[in-house]
Design a protein around this motif. Structure first.
Motif, short mmCIF file in Angstrom:
data_model
loop_
_atom_site.label_atom_id
_atom_site.label_comp_id
_atom_site.label_asym_id
_atom_site.label_seq_id
_atom_site.Cartn_x
_atom_site.Cartn_y
_atom_site.Cartn_z
N MET A 133 0.94 -1.08 0.03
CA MET A 133 -0.10 -0.05 0.05
C MET A 133 0.98 1.23 0.08
N TYR A 134 0.45 2.16 -0.89
CA TYR A 134 0.94 3.59 -0.70
C TYR A 134 -0.08 4.45 -0.43
N TYR A 135 0.41 5.35 0.65
CA TYR A 135 -0.72 6.02 1.12
C TYR A 135 -0.35 7.53 1.47
N PHE A 136 -0.99 8.44 1.20
CA PHE A 136 -0.76 9.94 1.54
C PHE A 136 -2.04 10.45 1.71
N ASP A 137 -1.92 11.20 2.67
CA ASP A 137 -3.00 12.34 3.03
C ASP A 137 -2.51 13.58 3.72
N ASN A 138 -3.14 14.81 3.56
CA ASN A 138 -2.77 15.81 4.46
C ASN A 138 -3.92 16.08 5.49
N PRO A 139 -3.57 15.66 6.87
CA PRO A 139 -4.70 15.54 7.80
C PRO A 139 -5.35 17.06 8.15
N GLY A 140 -4.54 18.03 7.67
CA GLY A 140 -5.21 19.34 8.05
C GLY A 140 -4.84 19.59 9.67
N GLY A 141 -4.83 20.68 9.99
CA GLY A 141 -4.75 21.19 11.32
C GLY A 141 -3.44 20.86 11.97
#
Length: 174
Positions: A133-141
């Motif tokens: 799995m490749y995973y990216f997110d910008n969770p903010g805050g």
């Protein structure tokens, strides 16, 4: 290398290699794609459903975050395909965030606007599966470093264990 790495966000991108020793690839994919079943086994799901907007299936997912952090929500599309790669069956799931006017942001919940995931599952040659799995997110805050460290060190392995348990319970529940 601006073309290969267009953004310098300072955020983590996760690459996960793992195995589920006694779960077939097809079973893993079925469990992963079944949103209703995920609500039963994933303790971090607050709300999860799929709706069609302008002919496109869109998923809304609210994730529980520990106090005092705000929950996050995702609006995304995903697709699953079974592929033949040099005689091997590989299931590929791709997902990415989208902006949909019919899914406005909710007060008190931080919208994750930049999310992408690639998942590949194939047989381990025995009775189990190999997972990438490749995973990216910008969770903010502001996410405290302890939580980032927890996600990398404990959260991902715990998710694989939960997924394996869910696979074992899947045929009983459907």
């Amino acid at each position: 290398l601006p073309i290969l790495f267009p953004q310098q966000s300072g955020l983590y991108e996760y690459k996960i290699f793992g195995g589920l020793a006694d779960c077939s690839p097809k079973l893993c994919v079925d469990v992963y794609m079944d949103l209703d079943f995920r609500k039963q086994w994933d303790q971090y799901v607050k709300e999860l459903h799929e709706k069609t907007y302008d002919g496109e299936k869109v998923i809304y997912w609210e994730v529980k975050f520990p106090f005092p952090l705000s929950n996050r929500d995702y609006v995304y599309i995903r697709e699953c395909r079974e592929m033949d790669v040099a005689g091997r069956k590989v299931w590929v799931v791709l997902a990415r965030s989208v902006s949909v006017p019919q899914c406005p942001e909710k007060p008190g919940i931080i919208r994750v606007k930049n999310y992408k995931q690639s998942l590949a599952i194939e047989s381990d040659g025995k009775t189990g599966s190999k997972v990438y799995m490749y995973y990216f997110d910008n969770p903010g805050g502001m996410i405290p470093s302890w939580m980032v460290n927890w996600a990398a060190k404990s959260g991902v392995p715990a998710f694989l264990k939960d997924m394996q348990k869910a696979c074992h319970n899947y045929s009983k529940s459907t």
